[in-house]
Scaffold this active site. Structure first.
Site, PDB file in Angstrom:
ATOM      1  N   ASP A 117     -69.008  22.269 -24.090  1.00 41.60           N
ATOM      2  CA  ASP A 117     -69.885  21.610 -23.122  1.00 41.60           C
ATOM      3  C   ASP A 117     -69.537  22.137 -21.729  1.00 41.60           C
ATOM      4  OD1 ASP A 117     -71.802  19.544 -22.328  1.00 41.60           O
ATOM      5  OD2 ASP A 117     -70.065  18.622 -21.379  1.00 41.60           O
ATOM      6  N   ASP A 164     -65.969  15.962 -23.573  1.00 38.27           N
ATOM      7  CA  ASP A 164     -65.140  14.986 -22.867  1.00 38.27           C
ATOM      8  C   ASP A 164     -64.810  13.765 -23.718  1.00 38.27           C
ATOM      9  OD1 ASP A 164     -67.477  13.540 -22.924  1.00 38.27           O
ATOM     10  OD2 ASP A 164     -67.896  13.731 -20.786  1.00 38.27           O
ATOM     11  N   ASP A 212     -70.125  13.340 -25.247  1.00 41.03           N
ATOM     12  CA  ASP A 212     -70.318  14.315 -26.322  1.00 41.03           C
ATOM     13  C   ASP A 212     -69.899  13.775 -27.692  1.00 41.03           C
ATOM     14  OD1 ASP A 212     -71.110  16.358 -24.450  1.00 41.03           O
ATOM     15  OD2 ASP A 212     -69.018  16.482 -23.874  1.00 41.03           O
TER      16      ASP A 212
END
Length: 746
Positions: A442, A641, A645
């Site tokens: 991400d 995180d 996510d």
């Protein structure tokens, strides 16, 4: 409605396990109990992790099952004493007993060995003259204490095994040394029974084999125990971080209490140089705190009122008061200790082969030893020679190395991870990590700082600019999104007064809508504007220019009219480029995923060297991307995180959660990184490679040792004493090889 059983995880420190066969027997005994969902026993940690239904089974039933299997369970004598301390003291007691047995054995074995060697010389035999017939009796007197005291542990466990119709390494040692001792005793006292002349100068006696084998195996276990204590240093270090006392305010008075007496919501005073006794939030004062032992960050962290503090960290200068929010196993340090303990006690899939072999190993070895004895007798050898080959086979074949091959490497690997702020949930995760083919990362907060900053607010309509700016900032004041927080921070920096909206609506993945009386404020992306029929096409040239610079563009419309463009940027972390290149050097494809625009994604991907990326991906769509990649028969890792996510992390084969160190999402990820540093992703993958490589080396040498050693002993190439030395060193070599991981740089 389906009734879901809640299972508890209980740790049982177990005494008496010596090899892989012991592990399997304890596991089997525990799994038979109604209410036990699973049991995993680890030889290196000498612990069992048992998942139980607390409504059906308790600690005493588990303990009873272990004892019936021939082993014992360590338990605290007093509830106030920390469990780890009790276990440590018991382990130390066992080690001291082993040391005493070894010293006692050496005291008698050295003269037995020397006399036996000298007896091989005709010159020595002639020199002692009339005393020669009494030498066997002397050797019997010297060997018997070694067998009965130092060797008692082998025979005691072997007898327990026999009562349960099972066998392990102790059975092999007991049969081997016992056979040599009994045969030698018969030759000494009743030589006629085996066709030997009483006063022959060539009596075939093997007291030296009995004494030396017991001493060498004890020495091997002593070395093994020393080495194993080094493998668990990470846990000891973490437990050592626990403070012992706390200064608490109760009934208006300051008193000192032990850490066990600390309660939730207690007000604690911490002075300079003291360890913070528990997790909590500062209510008065400020200070600099050294959090290196938890986060790995060497620089002190400034803390003020409202900030969180972590138990086990060190207060450097100021004095402050804090309210306790978590204690014991619920604290950050407690969770880390629990996670490392569970990871070290878990079993990797690679160990399954060793377990299958260990389950039949000892009975097969006993059969081979009997066939060796019969074979030598059929070949024309005398019983004495055949017996010594029988003993050699029993002694050389030891499943100890087999049982230690995997867990010792796992303990060292997970311990190194903990030292470096890499928390690995279990052995399965560690093993699977080295097989990763693709890593999805991400963007926000992982590759980039995740701290968005407003570069500029470009008003497209200059009328009522101050009011409109107030409406924009006030609209985002209710938002928890990083973009919203960046806009609110911009307002604070420019002293913009916040007013309360009449209504606020967060549109996930698109933006927000806020109402102030008759004014309707829309802030978000292009899709939000298109859905609300707000046309920004007149300003496309300006928008393209901002996008070309890699800025995040936020659109603002008031009463369905284009009002402003907000330019926001997120700096790339200094280590991101290096970390991604290092991950790629391991043969892993790196893929970036983000909800940002194509232009922003392209810029960031280009700067850090990522070829493949997915842009404009909504939070709930990230899991679909991971699922799609897995459908291509790839092993996918996901780095996020741990909160936004979560669905994508759950979908991945290996989930890696970045953390700030004060809010560790331990339960949601396979690997949790305490420091918010992408380099730790590379270190975690490298650690997995190192650990699995070491396990494979250990298993290879454990297998090859037996494959070569047993035939050599059966064909008479190895005598029992050399076999005992080789067997002892095999276990030590496996532990030593595992400890080599500590010398590798991550």
């Amino acid at each position: 409605m389906e009734n879901k059983t809640k299972f508890d995880l209980i740790t049982l420190p177990i005494e008496g396990m010596t090899c892989a066969s012991c592990v399997l027997r304890v596991e089997k005994a525990l799994k038979k109990i109604d209410g036990v969902q699973d049991a995993v026993v680890n030889l290196a940690t000498e612990q069992a992790q048992v998942k139980i239904d607390p409504t059906k089974v308790d600690f005493n039933r588990l303990k009873e099952a272990v004892e019936k299997a021939g082993y014992s369970v360590i338990e605290p004598k007093e509830t106030t004493i920390e469990f780890e301390k009790v276990v440590e003291e018991e382990r130390e007691k066992q080690f001291n007993e082993l040391t005493k047995d070894l010293k006692f054995a050496l005291l008698f074995t050295i003269p037995v060995f020397l006399i036996s060697m000298l007896m091989m010389s005709i010159k020595f035999q002639n020199s002692i003259g009339n005393f020669l017939p009494y030498v066997p009796f002397l050797l019997f007197i010297l060997t018997t204490p070694v067998l009965l005291k130092s060797g008692k542990r082998f025979f005691k466990i072997a007898w327990n095994n026999l009562k349960h119709f099972s066998s392990d390494m102790n059975t092999l040692v007991a049969i081997g040394t016992g056979s040599a001792y009994i045969y030698s005793s018969i030759v000494t006292f009743f030589p006629e029974l085996v066709g030997v002349q009483r006063h022959s100068s060539h009596l075939e006696i093997y007291y030296d084999s009995t004494a030396v084998i017991i001493t060498l195996i004890l020495f091997g276990r002593w070395l093994e125990a020393k080495s194993k204590s080094r493998t668990s240093s990470a846990i000891k270090k973490l437990i050592g971080l626990k403070p012992k006392k706390a200064n608490v305010i109760r009934d208006g008075n300051e008193i000192t209490v032990t850490i066990e007496q600390l309660k939730l919501n207690d007000i604690v005073i911490v002075r300079p140089g003291e360890k913070i006794p528990a997790d909590g939030f500062i209510i008065e004062g400020a200070s600099s705190i050294n959090e290196a032992m938890i986060t790995g960050e060497s620089l002190p962290v400034e803390k003020k009122e409202g900030d969180k503090v972590i138990g086990g960290t060190i207060n450097l200068n100021g004095t402050f008061k804090f309210r306790v929010s978590a204690i014991g196993s619920k604290s950050v340090l407690g969770q880390i200790i629990r996670l490392v303990e569970e990871a070290q006690s878990s079993k990797a899939p690679i160990q399954n082969l060793a377990d299958k072999i260990a389950s039949v190993f000892v009975p097969v070895v006993i059969l081979i030893a009997i066939l060796t004895l019969i074979g030598w007798l059929i070949a024309g050898s005398n019983f004495s020679s055949a017996l010594i080959h029988f003993v050699a086979v029993l002694i050389i074949a030891c499943p100890c190395a087999l049982g230690l091959a995997t867990p010792t490497a796992l303990i060292v690997g997970t311990g190194i991870g903990a030292d470096n702020g890499i928390l690995i949930k279990n052995a399965q995760s560690l093993e699977l990590t080295h097989k990763l083919t693709d890593l999805v990362i991400d963007k926000t907060g992982t590759i980039t700082e995740g701290k968005l900053k407003v570069n500029d607010i470009i008003f497209l309509d200059e009328s009522n600019k101050e009011l409109n700016l107030k409406l924009i900032v006030s609209s985002e004041n209710k938002s928890e999104h990083p973009i919203g927080k960046a806009i609110v921070n911009y307002g604070k920096e420019n002293h913009i007064q916040i007013i309360e909206p009449n209504s606020f609506k967060y549109k996930i993945g698109f933006g927000i809508e806020a109402h102030f009386g008759e004014d309707v404020v829309l802030i978000g992306n292009e899709i939000l504007m298109e859905e609300n029929k707000v046309d920004f096409s007149v300003y496309q040239e300006l928008i393209n220019q901002l996008k070309a610079d890699g800025k995040i563009i936020v659109y603002v419309a008031i009463n369905r009219r284009p009002m402003a463009l907000i330019s926001i940027s997120d700096a790339i972390k200094k280590n991101s480029h290096e970390a991604i290149q290092k991950i790629k050097s391991l043969g892993i494809n790196v893929i970036m995923i983000t909800g940002d625009s194509e232009e922003t994604a392209k810029r960031v991907a280009g700067e850090v060297g990522i070829e493949k990326y997915f842009a404009r991906i909504l939070p709930d769509e990230k899991a679909n991307v991971v699922k799609q990649l897995k459908g291509e028969k790839k092993i996918i890792g996901m780095v996020g995180d741990g909160i936004n996510d979560a669905p994508a992390l759950a979908q991945a084969d290996v989930s890696i959660a970045m953390s700030s160190g004060t809010d560790i999402a331990i339960e949601t990820a396979d690997i949790t990184l305490i420091k918010n540093d992408l380099m730790d992703v590379y270190r975690a993958i490298k650690l997995s490679h190192l650990t699995i490589k070491t396990i494979k080396q250990n298993l290879f040498w454990a297998f090859i040792y037996n494959v070569i050693g047993i035939p050599l002993a059966a064909f008479g190439v190895l005598n029992p004493m050399i076999a005992a030395l080789a067997m002892s060193l095999s276990s030590v070599s496996v532990v030593t090889n595992s400890l080599r991981i500590r010398k590798k740089n991550l």
